[in-house]
Design a protein around this motif. Sequence first.
Motif, PDB file in Angstrom:
ATOM      1  N   SER A   1       5.502  -4.092  -7.234  1.00  0.00           N
ATOM      2  CA  SER A   1       4.675  -2.904  -7.047  1.00  0.00           C
ATOM      3  C   SER A   1       3.712  -3.149  -5.892  1.00  0.00           C
ATOM      4  CB  SER A   1       3.902  -2.605  -8.334  1.00  0.00           C
ATOM      5  OG  SER A   1       2.885  -3.585  -8.522  1.00  0.00           O
ATOM      6  N   VAL A   2       2.659  -2.378  -5.853  1.00  0.00           N
ATOM      7  CA  VAL A   2       1.659  -2.479  -4.793  1.00  0.00           C
ATOM      8  C   VAL A   2       0.748  -3.698  -4.964  1.00  0.00           C
ATOM      9  CG1 VAL A   2      -0.086  -1.022  -5.910  1.00  0.00           C
ATOM     10  CG2 VAL A   2       0.111  -1.028  -3.402  1.00  0.00           C
ATOM     11  N   ALA A   3       0.882  -4.419  -6.064  1.00  0.00           N
ATOM     12  CA  ALA A   3      -0.028  -5.531  -6.370  1.00  0.00           C
ATOM     13  C   ALA A   3      -0.122  -6.555  -5.252  1.00  0.00           C
ATOM     14  CB  ALA A   3       0.399  -6.217  -7.671  1.00  0.00           C
ATOM     15  N   VAL A   4       1.007  -6.930  -4.672  1.00  0.00           N
ATOM     16  CA  VAL A   4       0.993  -7.948  -3.615  1.00  0.00           C
ATOM     17  C   VAL A   4       0.179  -7.460  -2.422  1.00  0.00           C
ATOM     18  CG1 VAL A   4       2.434  -9.178  -1.940  1.00  0.00           C
ATOM     19  CG2 VAL A   4       3.122  -9.053  -4.319  1.00  0.00           C
ATOM     20  N   ALA A   5       0.270  -6.195  -2.089  1.00  0.00           N
ATOM     21  CA  ALA A   5      -0.456  -5.651  -0.941  1.00  0.00           C
ATOM     22  C   ALA A   5      -1.941  -5.472  -1.226  1.00  0.00           C
ATOM     23  CB  ALA A   5       0.162  -4.326  -0.509  1.00  0.00           C
TER      24      ALA A   5
END
Length: 195
Positions: A98-102
């Motif tokens: 998901s967007v977590a890494v970003a």
Amino acid sequence: MPTGVHLRDVRKQLFDAAERVLLRDGPSALTSRAVTTEAGCAKGVLHRHFEDFDAFLAEFVLDRVDQLAPRAVALRESAGAGTVVDNVADALTAVFGSVAVAIVPLVTFRDELRARLRQDWPAGVPVLTEAVLMIAGYLTAERDLGRITQDAEVDMLAPTLIGSAHLLFADRNGTPPDAEAVRRTVTAVLAGVTP
């Protein structure tokens, strides 16, 4: 951009636009202009609904953290079914796919955003600390069921799993790790606690 266009759910539309920009172009490209352009609205719309851009980003990050709640419930409910390794590997892939890494570099490099988040979130990067709580809750349930050893230090295993997975997924421009790489990592971390 045209003005006067009715937006049904302004916050959701702006947050979704921010996520697309963040995933496509990275944290350095995330500006109020980029978000409103992506959302198809005038720049003033964002500033009518949020004190400033860092206030918007703080609420965006917390909104994305809230999206982990259903995953945490589903993971905890999976306790006792499947294998512990597969359940954890699937959960880590869902979080870091998901967007977590970003979000991690976004929070890391924006001092004002970090300061605002500290008002509601006292330590760590919100998405990562919430993921740690999700994994810890699941491992506790599995320990209670006897599927991992009773002496398993869940509070140490969970952040180790999150940190290891983050390293696997952190190359935003590269190919994400395959399922087997994630599974091998989880197997290695949990080797001493799974019967």
